[in-house]
Scaffold this motif. Structure first.
Motif, mmCIF file in Angstrom:
data_model
loop_
_atom_site.group_PDB
_atom_site.id
_atom_site.type_symbol
_atom_site.label_atom_id
_atom_site.label_comp_id
_atom_site.label_asym_id
_atom_site.label_seq_id
_atom_site.Cartn_x
_atom_site.Cartn_y
_atom_site.Cartn_z
ATOM 1 N N PHE A 1 -11.318 -7.530 6.460
ATOM 2 C CA PHE A 1 -10.579 -8.644 7.030
ATOM 3 C C PHE A 1 -10.560 -9.815 6.035
ATOM 4 O O PHE A 1 -11.607 -10.314 5.619
ATOM 5 C CB PHE A 1 -11.226 -9.121 8.335
ATOM 6 N N PHE A 2 -9.365 -10.244 5.638
ATOM 7 C CA PHE A 2 -9.198 -11.412 4.760
ATOM 8 C C PHE A 2 -10.046 -11.316 3.494
ATOM 9 O O PHE A 2 -10.461 -12.338 2.941
ATOM 10 C CB PHE A 2 -9.536 -12.705 5.518
ATOM 11 N N THR A 3 -10.288 -10.106 3.035
ATOM 12 C CA THR A 3 -11.157 -9.898 1.870
ATOM 13 C C THR A 3 -10.498 -8.922 0.908
ATOM 14 O O THR A 3 -10.045 -7.853 1.319
ATOM 15 C CB THR A 3 -12.528 -9.337 2.293
ATOM 16 N N THR A 4 -10.472 -9.296 -0.364
ATOM 17 C CA THR A 4 -9.914 -8.432 -1.393
ATOM 18 C C THR A 4 -10.955 -8.152 -2.470
ATOM 19 O O THR A 4 -12.070 -8.677 -2.429
ATOM 20 C CB THR A 4 -8.676 -9.076 -2.060
ATOM 21 N N ALA A 5 -10.561 -7.340 -3.430
ATOM 22 C CA ALA A 5 -11.451 -7.001 -4.540
ATOM 23 C C ALA A 5 -11.402 -8.034 -5.658
ATOM 24 O O ALA A 5 -12.016 -7.823 -6.712
ATOM 25 C CB ALA A 5 -11.081 -5.624 -5.098
ATOM 26 N N MET A 6 -10.711 -9.145 -5.449
ATOM 27 C CA MET A 6 -10.684 -10.197 -6.460
ATOM 28 C C MET A 6 -12.080 -10.784 -6.641
ATOM 29 O O MET A 6 -12.788 -11.048 -5.676
ATOM 30 C CB MET A 6 -9.695 -11.297 -6.058
ATOM 31 N N ARG B 1 -7.076 -7.580 -15.525
ATOM 32 C CA ARG B 1 -7.377 -6.226 -15.056
ATOM 33 C C ARG B 1 -6.413 -5.881 -13.934
ATOM 34 O O ARG B 1 -5.838 -6.769 -13.288
ATOM 35 C CB ARG B 1 -8.832 -6.098 -14.596
ATOM 36 N N THR B 2 -6.234 -4.585 -13.709
ATOM 37 C CA THR B 2 -5.275 -4.095 -12.730
ATOM 38 C C THR B 2 -5.999 -3.263 -11.680
ATOM 39 O O THR B 2 -6.836 -2.410 -12.020
ATOM 40 C CB THR B 2 -4.184 -3.244 -13.408
ATOM 41 N N ILE B 3 -5.672 -3.530 -10.403
ATOM 42 C CA ILE B 3 -6.302 -2.825 -9.296
ATOM 43 C C ILE B 3 -5.212 -2.216 -8.410
ATOM 44 O O ILE B 3 -4.281 -2.924 -8.017
ATOM 45 C CB ILE B 3 -7.163 -3.778 -8.436
ATOM 46 N N PRO B 4 -5.292 -0.935 -8.073
ATOM 47 C CA PRO B 4 -4.316 -0.353 -7.144
ATOM 48 C C PRO B 4 -4.485 -0.952 -5.749
ATOM 49 O O PRO B 4 -5.584 -1.347 -5.357
ATOM 50 C CB PRO B 4 -4.637 1.139 -7.158
ATOM 51 N N LEU C 1 0.829 -1.205 0.000
ATOM 52 C CA LEU C 1 0.000 0.000 0.000
ATOM 53 C C LEU C 1 0.864 1.256 0.000
ATOM 54 O O LEU C 1 0.614 2.201 -0.759
ATOM 55 C CB LEU C 1 -0.923 -0.012 1.208
ATOM 56 N N ALA C 2 1.881 1.269 0.847
ATOM 57 C CA ALA C 2 2.748 2.444 0.937
ATOM 58 C C ALA C 2 3.471 2.715 -0.377
ATOM 59 O O ALA C 2 3.751 3.873 -0.711
ATOM 60 C CB ALA C 2 3.761 2.252 2.067
ATOM 61 N N LEU C 3 3.767 1.661 -1.132
ATOM 62 C CA LEU C 3 4.510 1.810 -2.387
ATOM 63 C C LEU C 3 3.605 2.034 -3.595
ATOM 64 O O LEU C 3 4.095 2.084 -4.726
ATOM 65 C CB LEU C 3 5.375 0.566 -2.618
ATOM 66 N N ASP C 4 2.297 2.166 -3.365
ATOM 67 C CA ASP C 4 1.345 2.349 -4.472
ATOM 68 C C ASP C 4 1.426 1.206 -5.483
ATOM 69 O O ASP C 4 1.392 1.412 -6.708
ATOM 70 C CB ASP C 4 1.579 3.685 -5.193
ATOM 71 N N ALA C 5 1.535 -0.012 -4.971
ATOM 72 C CA ALA C 5 1.589 -1.181 -5.838
ATOM 73 C C ALA C 5 0.271 -1.379 -6.561
ATOM 74 O O ALA C 5 -0.785 -0.883 -6.139
ATOM 75 C CB ALA C 5 1.925 -2.420 -5.013
ATOM 76 N N GLU C 6 0.331 -2.110 -7.668
ATOM 77 C CA GLU C 6 -0.860 -2.467 -8.437
ATOM 78 C C GLU C 6 -0.924 -3.982 -8.579
ATOM 79 O O GLU C 6 0.085 -4.625 -8.865
ATOM 80 C CB GLU C 6 -0.839 -1.822 -9.822
ATOM 81 N N MET C 7 -2.112 -4.553 -8.389
ATOM 82 C CA MET C 7 -2.313 -5.990 -8.499
ATOM 83 C C MET C 7 -2.883 -6.320 -9.873
ATOM 84 O O MET C 7 -3.885 -5.728 -10.291
ATOM 85 C CB MET C 7 -3.270 -6.488 -7.414
ATOM 86 N N VAL C 8 -2.254 -7.252 -10.548
ATOM 87 C CA VAL C 8 -2.710 -7.677 -11.869
ATOM 88 C C VAL C 8 -3.416 -9.019 -11.713
ATOM 89 O O VAL C 8 -2.810 -10.003 -11.288
ATOM 90 C CB VAL C 8 -1.549 -7.782 -12.856
ATOM 91 N N LEU C 9 -4.705 -9.050 -12.058
ATOM 92 C CA LEU C 9 -5.537 -10.234 -11.868
ATOM 93 C C LEU C 9 -5.913 -10.827 -13.221
ATOM 94 O O LEU C 9 -6.123 -10.106 -14.198
ATOM 95 C CB LEU C 9 -6.812 -9.872 -11.106
ATOM 96 N N SER C 10 -6.014 -12.161 -13.270
ATOM 97 C CA SER C 10 -6.437 -12.848 -14.484
ATOM 98 C C SER C 10 -7.695 -13.649 -14.212
ATOM 99 O O SER C 10 -7.798 -14.330 -13.186
ATOM 100 C CB SER C 10 -5.337 -13.791 -14.987
ATOM 101 N N GLY C 11 -8.643 -13.581 -15.140
ATOM 102 C CA GLY C 11 -9.875 -14.349 -15.046
ATOM 103 C C GLY C 11 -10.331 -14.724 -16.438
ATOM 104 O O GLY C 11 -9.660 -14.442 -17.436
#
Length: 284
Positions: free
Chosen positions: A156-161, A145-148, A130-140
């Motif tokens: 808690f234990f929940t993401t935007a995937m 798609r890419t999510i900041p 989070l501090a580094l402004d990372a981006e998550m690249v997801l495949s489906g």
């Protein structure tokens, strides 16, 4: 205990993994290093119908440069992240936070992407990402798609995937020339953080030109200490100035009270550890 029975598949490409996950349905589980999932399976807190093992997907491993960013494969182990020369040069905060993960045995098996996808608020890597402004690249099945990071951690234990998606890689902007430190407070060695602080700063002419600060276990998701960052910029890189800025660390946080610490103590820790982390990073 012994896990409940499940089917097992070990695809060798991302496309095959995504296809296997789609065919298996919502009660399937993806396993990376297994350091978080295997205990849950053994205690039968989860009983998936199928386990999809990403261990043979070679394209999900490694660290590479892509212009102004580093690209870290989700299956890259903590050990490899910690020792990678590109990480050391351009994203030193990740190396510092990864070194704090559990013990050498876990770091050799656990994976960078697995830790982020697990989204434990007490985990060491989400706050750094989070501090580094990372981006998550997801495949489906619908593509990539890419999510900041600021939108990736939801609760808690929940993401935007979305169901059927796999975390493939993480993109981290290069912070070349920055200095970093990860300060972790825990009750015993190798334990989860009661509170921890990920700090990265760029110092110019004796003053802090830029700052990034992420907090671990100060809410249901990692927290960006923006008030601290704003208070640091333009201030001299001295212990006194850093301590004053760190007094803002608990602002906007919602820590829990549990058997390890109450919320008030965690807020106190956030201020103290932020001062230590930033001072260490700035060489104050």
């Amino acid at each position: 205990m012994i896990p409940a029975a499940f089917d097992y598949v070990a695809p060798t490409t991302v496309d095959d993994a995504v296809r296997a996950l789609a065919e298996a349905g919502e009660d399937a589980k993806v396993i990376a290093g297994g350091q978080s999932l295997l205990p849950v399976l053994r205690m039968r807190l989860a009983a998936p119908s199928k386990l999809i093992d990403l261990g043979r997907v070679g394209e999900l491993r490694g660290v590479r440069e892509d212009g102004d960013a580093l690209v870290i494969g989700a299956m890259t182990t903590h050990y490899d992240v910690e020792g990678d020369p590109l990480i050391a040069e351009h994203a030193a905060l990740l190396a510092a936070a990864t070194h704090a993960v559990a013990d050498p045995q876990v770091r050799h098996r656990g994976t960078f992407g697995g830790s982020l996808a697990h989204a434990d608020p007490a985990g060491d890597l989400p706050a750094a990402a989070l501090a580094l402004d990372a981006e998550m690249v997801l495949s489906g099945m619908d593509g990539r798609r890419t999510i900041p990071a600021a939108e990736f951690f939801v609760d808690f234990f929940t993401t935007a995937m979305r169901p059927g998606e796999i975390l493939c890689e993480v993109r981290v902007p290069k912070l070349t020339g920055w200095h970093a430190h990860y300060e972790k407070f825990n009750r015993v060695a190798q334990a989860w953080s009661i509170v921890a602080v990920a700090a990265a700063v760029r110092v110019e002419g004796g003053s802090i030109a830029e700052a990034r600060v992420g907090l671990t276990n100060m809410g249901p998701t990692p927290v960006r200490a923006t008030a601290v960052e704003q208070a640091l910029v333009g201030r001299p890189a001295t212990a006194e100035a850093i301590k004053a800025a760190a007094e803002h660390a608990a602002e906007g946080t919602s820590p829990t009270t549990d058997g390890n610490a109450d919320a008030e103590f965690r807020q106190h820790l956030a201020r103290v550890l932020t001062s230590r982390a930033v001072a260490a990073a700035a060489g104050a």
